[in-house]
Design a protein around this motif. Sequence first.
Motif, mmCIF file in Angstrom:
data_model
loop_
_atom_site.group_PDB
_atom_site.id
_atom_site.type_symbol
_atom_site.label_atom_id
_atom_site.label_comp_id
_atom_site.label_asym_id
_atom_site.label_seq_id
_atom_site.Cartn_x
_atom_site.Cartn_y
_atom_site.Cartn_z
ATOM 1 N N TYR A 184 0.844 -1.195 0.000
ATOM 2 C CA TYR A 184 0.000 0.000 0.000
ATOM 3 C C TYR A 184 0.880 1.246 0.000
ATOM 4 O O TYR A 184 2.049 1.191 0.376
ATOM 5 N N THR A 185 0.304 2.380 -0.414
ATOM 6 C CA THR A 185 0.986 3.662 -0.302
ATOM 7 C C THR A 185 -0.069 4.764 -0.164
ATOM 8 O O THR A 185 -1.270 4.491 -0.177
ATOM 9 N N LYS A 186 0.349 6.008 -0.012
ATOM 10 C CA LYS A 186 -0.577 7.129 0.145
ATOM 11 C C LYS A 186 -1.450 7.280 -1.091
ATOM 12 O O LYS A 186 -1.024 6.933 -2.198
ATOM 13 N N PRO A 187 -2.681 7.806 -0.930
ATOM 14 C CA PRO A 187 -3.286 8.334 0.290
ATOM 15 C C PRO A 187 -3.757 7.229 1.236
ATOM 16 O O PRO A 187 -3.928 6.080 0.815
ATOM 17 N N GLN A 188 -3.978 7.582 2.496
ATOM 18 C CA GLN A 188 -4.388 6.593 3.485
ATOM 19 C C GLN A 188 -5.762 6.004 3.156
ATOM 20 O O GLN A 188 -6.029 4.846 3.477
ATOM 21 N N GLU A 189 -6.622 6.804 2.538
ATOM 22 C CA GLU A 189 -7.941 6.298 2.134
ATOM 23 C C GLU A 189 -8.160 6.616 0.669
ATOM 24 O O GLU A 189 -7.879 7.722 0.211
ATOM 25 N N TRP A 190 -8.653 5.639 -0.074
ATOM 26 C CA TRP A 190 -8.916 5.791 -1.508
ATOM 27 C C TRP A 190 -10.174 5.012 -1.867
ATOM 28 O O TRP A 190 -10.278 3.818 -1.580
ATOM 29 N N GLU A 191 -11.163 5.731 -2.413
ATOM 30 C CA GLU A 191 -12.454 5.149 -2.775
ATOM 31 C C GLU A 191 -13.054 4.332 -1.637
ATOM 32 O O GLU A 191 -13.600 3.251 -1.825
ATOM 33 N N ARG A 193 -11.548 2.809 0.716
ATOM 34 C CA ARG A 193 -10.684 1.709 1.173
ATOM 35 C C ARG A 193 -9.481 2.294 1.896
ATOM 36 O O ARG A 193 -8.764 3.123 1.350
ATOM 37 N N ARG A 194 -9.260 1.822 3.127
ATOM 38 C CA ARG A 194 -8.182 2.339 3.957
ATOM 39 C C ARG A 194 -6.987 1.396 3.967
ATOM 40 O O ARG A 194 -7.126 0.185 3.825
#
Length: 238
Positions: A184-191, A193-194
């Motif tokens: 995983y990488t940034k952003p911490q939350e995407w669509e 999903r954390r």
Amino acid sequence: MSGQAAGFRATVLTLYPEMFPGPLGVSLAGKALADTAWSLETVQIRDFATDRHRMVDDTPAGGGAGMVMKADVLARAVDAVADERPRLFMSPRGKPLSQERVRELAAGPGAIILCGRFEGVDERLIEARGFEEVSIGDYILSGGETAAIVVLDAIVRLLPGVMGNAQSGETESFETGLLEHPQYTKPQEWEGRRIPDVLLSGNHGAIEKWRRAEAEKLTQERRPDLWDRYPQARKPRQ
């Protein structure tokens, strides 16, 4: 194409030298080639035919469809470059390529790789010139060139100095006997999903435990054949 590297030397025998370096000329492999961390030479098999039509194949003994590459022509091509390097013949009936074999090859002086076409090559050539048959999977390609590129890419990235961070290869799929854990990488939350909280915790012990558990889970689900061998894979390398 040829280089002046003192390290790993690859010689590819092929009917289509224009396919090289192809993907091997860009990214990590391409930079290493330009920096002479390894060298690549292609040999046109057809140059070793002796008839005016430069024939490299003939009909299969016993009948059947297609054509077979001739032992005498191939032998002349092999003998022109033969030395102490391992000789690989890309073949769907070969032993499946493993990361362990890739490491062995990367630690050696290089490789001579024969790329077949048509229905294959005369068996006598494989036996007489000591070729190791290597497969990259249970499927059929139009020729061995694409498979040779795969093999060389896997090898070159393990050569000293090619990967900027040598440690980055240590946790990849197959290096530990397991598939690699999710990344995983940034952003911490995407669509919605954390990133899993444990990866943001700063607790390195907990992170390593999570990564190992995820790797084991993925391996059990997707590659039961690897999972069956996993207890042996955990033993330290000799």
